[in-house]
Design a protein around this motif. Structure first.
Motif, PDB file in Angstrom:
ATOM      1  N   GLN A 130      34.474  33.103  36.969  1.00 27.30           N
ATOM      2  CA  GLN A 130      35.054  33.802  38.106  1.00 27.30           C
ATOM      3  C   GLN A 130      34.922  32.996  39.394  1.00 27.30           C
ATOM      4  O   GLN A 130      35.888  32.832  40.115  1.00 27.30           O
ATOM      5  CB  GLN A 130      34.312  35.142  38.238  1.00 27.30           C
ATOM      6  CG  GLN A 130      35.023  36.154  39.051  1.00 27.30           C
ATOM      7  CD  GLN A 130      36.450  36.322  38.579  1.00 27.30           C
ATOM      8  OE1 GLN A 130      36.713  36.342  37.378  1.00 27.30           O
ATOM      9  NE2 GLN A 130      37.371  36.416  39.511  1.00 27.30           N
ATOM     10  N   MET A 178      45.823  39.189  43.663  1.00 26.11           N
ATOM     11  CA  MET A 178      46.450  37.944  43.198  1.00 26.11           C
ATOM     12  C   MET A 178      47.803  38.271  42.605  1.00 26.11           C
ATOM     13  O   MET A 178      47.927  39.171  41.791  1.00 26.11           O
ATOM     14  CB  MET A 178      45.555  37.330  42.119  1.00 26.11           C
ATOM     15  CG  MET A 178      46.185  36.203  41.321  1.00 26.11           C
ATOM     16  SD  MET A 178      46.462  34.718  42.312  1.00 26.11           S
ATOM     17  CE  MET A 178      47.450  33.758  41.159  1.00 26.11           C
ATOM     18  N   ILE A 183      46.337  30.792  36.880  1.00 28.28           N
ATOM     19  CA  ILE A 183      45.541  30.190  37.955  1.00 28.28           C
ATOM     20  C   ILE A 183      45.145  28.765  37.587  1.00 28.28           C
ATOM     21  O   ILE A 183      45.289  27.832  38.374  1.00 28.28           O
ATOM     22  CB  ILE A 183      44.283  31.036  38.241  1.00 28.28           C
ATOM     23  CG1 ILE A 183      44.675  32.370  38.862  1.00 28.28           C
ATOM     24  CG2 ILE A 183      43.329  30.282  39.165  1.00 28.28           C
ATOM     25  CD1 ILE A 183      43.528  33.365  38.967  1.00 28.28           C
ATOM     26  N   GLN A 201      41.983  29.076  42.943  1.00 30.32           N
ATOM     27  CA  GLN A 201      43.039  29.825  43.614  1.00 30.32           C
ATOM     28  C   GLN A 201      43.184  29.402  45.072  1.00 30.32           C
ATOM     29  O   GLN A 201      44.290  29.185  45.558  1.00 30.32           O
ATOM     30  CB  GLN A 201      42.681  31.311  43.593  1.00 30.32           C
ATOM     31  CG  GLN A 201      43.551  32.145  42.695  1.00 30.32           C
ATOM     32  CD  GLN A 201      43.088  33.592  42.712  1.00 30.32           C
ATOM     33  OE1 GLN A 201      43.759  34.452  43.253  1.00 30.32           O
ATOM     34  NE2 GLN A 201      41.936  33.863  42.128  1.00 30.32           N
ATOM     35  N   LEU A 225      37.285  30.132  39.316  1.00 27.81           N
ATOM     36  CA  LEU A 225      38.663  30.620  39.414  1.00 27.81           C
ATOM     37  C   LEU A 225      39.043  30.895  40.863  1.00 27.81           C
ATOM     38  O   LEU A 225      40.144  30.541  41.301  1.00 27.81           O
ATOM     39  CB  LEU A 225      38.814  31.918  38.631  1.00 27.81           C
ATOM     40  CG  LEU A 225      39.199  31.811  37.165  1.00 27.81           C
ATOM     41  CD1 LEU A 225      39.317  33.201  36.582  1.00 27.81           C
ATOM     42  CD2 LEU A 225      40.498  31.039  36.997  1.00 27.81           C
ATOM     43  N   GLU A 226      38.152  31.501  41.577  1.00 26.13           N
ATOM     44  CA  GLU A 226      38.463  31.828  42.969  1.00 26.13           C
ATOM     45  C   GLU A 226      38.637  30.560  43.795  1.00 26.13           C
ATOM     46  O   GLU A 226      39.533  30.476  44.636  1.00 26.13           O
ATOM     47  CB  GLU A 226      37.368  32.728  43.566  1.00 26.13           C
ATOM     48  CG  GLU A 226      37.647  34.199  43.266  1.00 26.13           C
ATOM     49  CD  GLU A 226      36.389  35.060  43.283  1.00 26.13           C
ATOM     50  OE1 GLU A 226      35.407  34.658  43.937  1.00 26.13           O
ATOM     51  OE2 GLU A 226      36.405  36.135  42.633  1.00 26.13           O
ATOM     52  N   PHE A 281      36.345  43.716  31.789  1.00 28.82           N
ATOM     53  CA  PHE A 281      37.164  42.607  32.219  1.00 28.82           C
ATOM     54  C   PHE A 281      36.808  42.272  33.651  1.00 28.82           C
ATOM     55  O   PHE A 281      37.177  43.006  34.563  1.00 28.82           O
ATOM     56  CB  PHE A 281      38.652  42.958  32.139  1.00 28.82           C
ATOM     57  CG  PHE A 281      39.092  43.318  30.762  1.00 28.82           C
ATOM     58  CD1 PHE A 281      39.301  42.331  29.816  1.00 28.82           C
ATOM     59  CD2 PHE A 281      39.275  44.634  30.402  1.00 28.82           C
ATOM     60  CE1 PHE A 281      39.698  42.661  28.538  1.00 28.82           C
ATOM     61  CE2 PHE A 281      39.673  44.955  29.127  1.00 28.82           C
ATOM     62  CZ  PHE A 281      39.881  43.982  28.191  1.00 28.82           C
ATOM     63  N   GLY A 282      36.061  41.186  33.839  1.00 25.72           N
ATOM     64  CA  GLY A 282      35.644  40.782  35.181  1.00 25.72           C
ATOM     65  C   GLY A 282      36.833  40.797  36.141  1.00 25.72           C
ATOM     66  O   GLY A 282      37.859  40.190  35.868  1.00 25.72           O
ATOM     67  N   TYR A 283      36.678  41.467  37.231  1.00 25.74           N
ATOM     68  CA  TYR A 283      37.784  41.658  38.158  1.00 25.74           C
ATOM     69  C   TYR A 283      38.152  40.364  38.876  1.00 25.74           C
ATOM     70  O   TYR A 283      37.302  39.634  39.368  1.00 25.74           O
ATOM     71  CB  TYR A 283      37.381  42.711  39.184  1.00 25.74           C
ATOM     72  CG  TYR A 283      38.384  42.914  40.290  1.00 25.74           C
ATOM     73  CD1 TYR A 283      38.079  42.549  41.589  1.00 25.74           C
ATOM     74  CD2 TYR A 283      39.644  43.427  40.018  1.00 25.74           C
ATOM     75  CE1 TYR A 283      38.996  42.732  42.596  1.00 25.74           C
ATOM     76  CE2 TYR A 283      40.568  43.608  41.024  1.00 25.74           C
ATOM     77  CZ  TYR A 283      40.247  43.260  42.321  1.00 25.74           C
ATOM     78  OH  TYR A 283      41.160  43.433  43.320  1.00 25.74           O
ATOM     79  N   ILE A 284      39.419  40.046  38.891  1.00 24.82           N
ATOM     80  CA  ILE A 284      39.895  38.876  39.625  1.00 24.82           C
ATOM     81  C   ILE A 284      40.656  39.357  40.850  1.00 24.82           C
ATOM     82  O   ILE A 284      41.775  39.818  40.749  1.00 24.82           O
ATOM     83  CB  ILE A 284      40.850  38.026  38.771  1.00 24.82           C
ATOM     84  CG1 ILE A 284      40.140  37.519  37.530  1.00 24.82           C
ATOM     85  CG2 ILE A 284      41.366  36.871  39.586  1.00 24.82           C
ATOM     86  CD1 ILE A 284      40.967  36.561  36.716  1.00 24.82           C
ATOM     87  N   GLY A 285      40.043  39.235  41.978  1.00 27.85           N
ATOM     88  CA  GLY A 285      40.561  39.718  43.270  1.00 27.85           C
ATOM     89  C   GLY A 285      42.064  39.968  43.342  1.00 27.85           C
ATOM     90  O   GLY A 285      42.730  39.991  42.314  1.00 27.85           O
ATOM     91  N   GLN A 323      46.707  35.991  33.751  1.00 27.50           N
ATOM     92  CA  GLN A 323      46.425  35.668  35.143  1.00 27.50           C
ATOM     93  C   GLN A 323      45.507  34.452  35.256  1.00 27.50           C
ATOM     94  O   GLN A 323      45.777  33.505  35.993  1.00 27.50           O
ATOM     95  CB  GLN A 323      45.764  36.883  35.791  1.00 27.50           C
ATOM     96  CG  GLN A 323      45.636  36.774  37.283  1.00 27.50           C
ATOM     97  CD  GLN A 323      44.993  38.028  37.857  1.00 27.50           C
ATOM     98  OE1 GLN A 323      44.143  38.651  37.202  1.00 27.50           O
ATOM     99  NE2 GLN A 323      45.384  38.386  39.057  1.00 27.50           N
ATOM    100  N   MET A 349      44.687  40.053  31.991  1.00 33.72           N
ATOM    101  CA  MET A 349      43.609  39.213  32.509  1.00 33.72           C
ATOM    102  C   MET A 349      43.780  37.764  32.063  1.00 33.72           C
ATOM    103  O   MET A 349      43.647  36.838  32.857  1.00 33.72           O
ATOM    104  CB  MET A 349      42.257  39.709  31.989  1.00 33.72           C
ATOM    105  CG  MET A 349      41.841  41.075  32.461  1.00 33.72           C
ATOM    106  SD  MET A 349      41.646  41.126  34.244  1.00 33.72           S
ATOM    107  CE  MET A 349      40.410  39.856  34.466  1.00 33.72           C
TER     108      MET A 349
END
Ligand SMILES: [Mn+2]
Ligand SMILES: [Mn+2]
Ligand SMILES: [Mn+2]
Ligand SMILES: [Mn+2]
Lengths: 172, 172
Positions: A154, B13, A126, A161, A157-158, B7-11, A122, A119
DNA sequence: CCTACAAGTTAACCTTGGCTAAAATAGTGT
DNA sequence: ACACTATTTTAGCCAAGGTTAACTTGTAGG
């Protein structure tokens, strides 16, 4: 001691993005409601609790991948910190179930540690790629990303991205 | 205790911005040289030394401007922290020559404190406006800015400013 | 095999930034 | 003037993250 004797100059700049300040030139912008404001600071304190752990597991994963093993000497050198400090932090990581090792042997990540490392890695990537896509130099982008990564939600982050992806397709 | 159980999900990627990974699919990206890597972490540790001070003087300046005075009760409420904690931190701010006050009286900034507050405020505003210009919601932008601001270099700040300005002229 | 040196650990210390509980001061109302 | 309340400070506690110095362990060479 504190590096705040010199305040790095920030070019010409007013409070609002476009210089004119259309409506209310009175009273800059008001403070947010007290409880919301408190939550902002709480979120920062929260991030501070995990950021060192995140950097450690991320670094351990990188060392395992790139050098085959994660020795505490290398961690100390890469973190710019004494071996004693690494030893103590690793004790904490072990007590949290993120890292495993036998005494005097090199380090491994637990499942949980690997998950956290993945995590963190990643998210770090980003942020770093976003900064580069924005036009920040590699050196500066690496420094800023190392700190910023722990404070990016989050949602942001999106958006980062997406920006990086679109920017990558636009010019390059 | 530590908020890292989830762990907050990161789409979806992958490692690179555009999915294809054109050249080397081997060995992700290499580690930076050891000494450069150490400087990254050192920069973060450095920022951590001043960030609380910056938040305090910024908040004190805001309270002075918007409420006329800066009482430690208000600071405690806004920071989400006990009054005892504020009292101790204020002692430190005074010993650093950033804040002045007589015992049991409300707080003022010294010249130095005002300078730091002005810098911090400006930097905070740049980061916040940048995030909003990027499309981040107000609430999230405020939270992220509160942490990120302390880790953004001069170079990046200037780029953020430029982006916000251009974005502001483009659509709105 | 044993000895040096490198690597890891432990002990003792420090500062920061939290907390609670208790004491001191300021301010207000009667 | 006095007492009550709100505010501020102090004392004592704790964990994290850093240090240096001394000790232990692992390992490679002669
Ligand atoms: Mn990282
Ligand atoms: Mn980091
Ligand atoms: Mn700020
Ligand atoms: Mn802040």
């Amino acid at each position: 001691m504190l590096p705040y004797e010199h305040f790095g100059y920030i070019g010409p700049m007013t409070d609002s993005p476009n210089d004119v300040t259309p409506d209310r030139l009175c009273k800059a912008d008001a403070l947010p409601p007290s409880d919301q404001h408190a939550q902002q600071y709480a979120a920062v304190r929260n991030a501070h609790e995990t950021e060192l752990l995140e950097d450690y597991v991320e670094l351990i994963a990188d060392l395992l991948e790139h050098q085959g093993e994660a020795r505490s000497t290398d961690i100390a050198a890469r973190m710019g910190v004494s071996q004693a400090t690494v030893s103590k932090t690793v004790t904490r990581l072990k007590s949290l179930g993120l890292v495993s090792s036998k005494p005097y042997r090199s380090l491994f990540l637990t499942e949980k540690g690997e998950a956290m490392a993945a995590m963190s890695h990643q998210r770090h990537a980003i942020v770093l790629q976003f900064l580069r896509a924005l036009g920040v130099s590699d050196r500066t982008a690496r420094i800023d990303a190392e700190g910023m990564e722990h404070h990016v939600s989050q949602e942001t982050l999106e958006i980062m991205q997406r920006y990086t992806r679109e920017q990558g397709h636009r010019d390059v």
